[in-house]
Design a protein around this motif. Structure first.
Motif, PDB file in Angstrom:
ATOM      1  N   LEU A 156    -153.665  -2.728  -7.595  1.00 37.42           N
ATOM      2  CA  LEU A 156    -152.985  -3.443  -8.672  1.00 37.42           C
ATOM      3  C   LEU A 156    -153.639  -4.797  -8.949  1.00 37.42           C
ATOM      4  O   LEU A 156    -153.611  -5.283 -10.082  1.00 37.42           O
ATOM      5  CB  LEU A 156    -151.508  -3.621  -8.339  1.00 37.42           C
ATOM      6  N   LEU A 327    -146.616  -4.479 -12.463  1.00 40.50           N
ATOM      7  CA  LEU A 327    -147.959  -3.910 -12.619  1.00 40.50           C
ATOM      8  C   LEU A 327    -147.993  -2.394 -12.453  1.00 40.50           C
ATOM      9  O   LEU A 327    -148.691  -1.712 -13.198  1.00 40.50           O
ATOM     10  CB  LEU A 327    -148.931  -4.572 -11.626  1.00 40.50           C
ATOM     11  N   GLU A 328    -147.275  -1.878 -11.491  1.00 39.42           N
ATOM     12  CA  GLU A 328    -147.284  -0.424 -11.280  1.00 39.42           C
ATOM     13  C   GLU A 328    -146.844   0.309 -12.545  1.00 39.42           C
ATOM     14  O   GLU A 328    -147.364   1.389 -12.865  1.00 39.42           O
ATOM     15  CB  GLU A 328    -146.367  -0.058 -10.110  1.00 39.42           C
ATOM     16  N   VAL A 331    -149.699   1.373 -14.979  1.00 36.90           N
ATOM     17  CA  VAL A 331    -150.766   2.286 -14.556  1.00 36.90           C
ATOM     18  C   VAL A 331    -150.509   3.682 -15.117  1.00 36.90           C
ATOM     19  O   VAL A 331    -149.486   4.306 -14.837  1.00 36.90           O
ATOM     20  CB  VAL A 331    -150.864   2.351 -13.018  1.00 36.90           C
TER      21      VAL A 331
END
Length: 359
Positions: A156, A327-328, A331
């Motif tokens: 990340l 952030l995850e 993705v």
């Protein structure tokens, strides 16, 4: 090491063995942990911008320091680092006036005639934007890296190397959004979603996410958008003005197209600011209606978050560790080097937010 090499007249990568030269006095050798796929990489892949080839693309990465040059200070073997294309010399007028992100960065390249950092049988493999992230190792100038806490997940952390820092900085440093203000963000890729999060963290009262791919709105809402506009069905500027009763205080353009730049300006309320962040191909222009500027509207650009990345990125890491920066959720997929071509195809079709190459 293995790397995704882009050769002459090609729009697909070839995973090949590439040699890395010895570490210079002011250089770091880094074991790559992860690299993000950025839309600017796609532009170079498709030949929109002319670059020396063969090359290894990628400029958004994080990893672990393997070796430190003899004159490097502030880094040690085992350090976790994020890389950045915005190298800075610390001596030029731009650096000394507080705009190190605009440094020409020529100091970070090896002198003409010196052995290249990357090569195959003595034939140079050109380094892309001081980094070349789509490779198992990175040999970079010390000013292309920043040390971060080992508490931060390295996969990340790679996202912070470009897209996150660019989007956050556009809001924090250039737009300077204040609590209660209204914000529209055109483009819900990595940069746009980061701008949405920065607007939320800044206390914006209303945050409008605009994109032509409705599938991205779920993520946009999770990270902070209060409203969405499907630009494939509606005129973006008109929809923003209608939602807000006249326009927004700030519009962040994160696409890099003439039409979206025009929409950003036309979506503003009186006294509003449009900040253009998206990378626009050379030669592209867009119309500006002079009457809009007479009402104290402002049009500005923002590059790499408009702040020294060594100051900004550790702060962004802390925002993540404190739970404020998500952030995850950004993705789209985690892939290996052999999945890069398919991932760029998905990006070009508008299906991806941010893909990560994991090493």
């Amino acid at each position: 090491m293995k790397a995704a090499v882009l050769r002459d007249d090609q729009e697909r990568f070839s995973v090949e063995e590439v040699a890395v030269d010895g570490v210079g006095a002011h250089e770091l050798l880094i074991q790559t942990a992860a690299a993000g796929l950025c839309h600017s990489d796609l532009y170079h892949l498709r030949g929109v911008f002319d670059i020396p080839r063969p090359t290894i693309l990628g400029h958004e990465s994080a990893g672990v320091v393997l070796e430190v040059g003899s004159e490097v200070e502030g880094f040690a073997v085992g350090d976790h680092v994020i890389t950045c294309l915005a190298t800075f010399c610390g001596r030029c007028e731009r650096c000394l006036s507080g705009r190190s992100y605009l440094c020409a960065g020529t100091h970070s390249q090896r002198a003409p005639g010196a052995r290249p950092r990357l090569h195959q049988d003595d034939a140079e493999i050109h380094q892309f934007l001081n980094v070349s992230s789509f490779a198992e190792q990175l040999l970079v100038h010390e000013s292309a890296a920043v040390r971060i806490t080992k508490d931060m997940p390295l996969d990340l952390a790679a996202l912070i190397g470009c897209g996150v820092t660019t989007g956050l900085g556009a809001v924090f440093n250039k737009a300077q959004v204040r609590p209660g203000e209204t914000v529209a963000v055109i483009g819900c890729g990595g940069i746009g979603l980061s701008a949405i999060q920065a607007a939320r963290i800044s206390g914006a009262g209303r945050i409008i996410a605009v994109d032509r791919q409705p599938d991205k709105f779920d993520v946009a809402t999770k990270v902070g958008a209060t409203d969405v506009v499907d630009a494939s069905r509606y005129d973006a500027a008109e929809a923003i003005r209608e939602l807000t009763g006249g326009g927004v205080d700030h519009c962040i353009e994160a696409v890099g197209a003439p039409a979206t730049a025009t929409a950003a300006l036309e979506s503003l309320a009186v006294g509003g600011t449009a900040t253009i962040v998206g990378l626009m191909p050379s030669g592209k222009t867009f119309p500006v209606q002079g009457r809009l500027l007479l009402d104290d509207r402002r049009l500005q650009g923002a590059y790499m978050g408009a702040q020294n990345f060594r100051v900004a990125m550790p702060r962004h890491v802390e925002l993540f560790l404190s739970g404020q920066l998500l952030l995850e959720e950004m993705v789209s997929s985690r892939i290996g080097l052999d999945g890069i071509d398919d991932a760029f195809d998905a990006m070009e079709a508008g299906r991806a937010v941010r893909d990560l190459v994991i090493f």
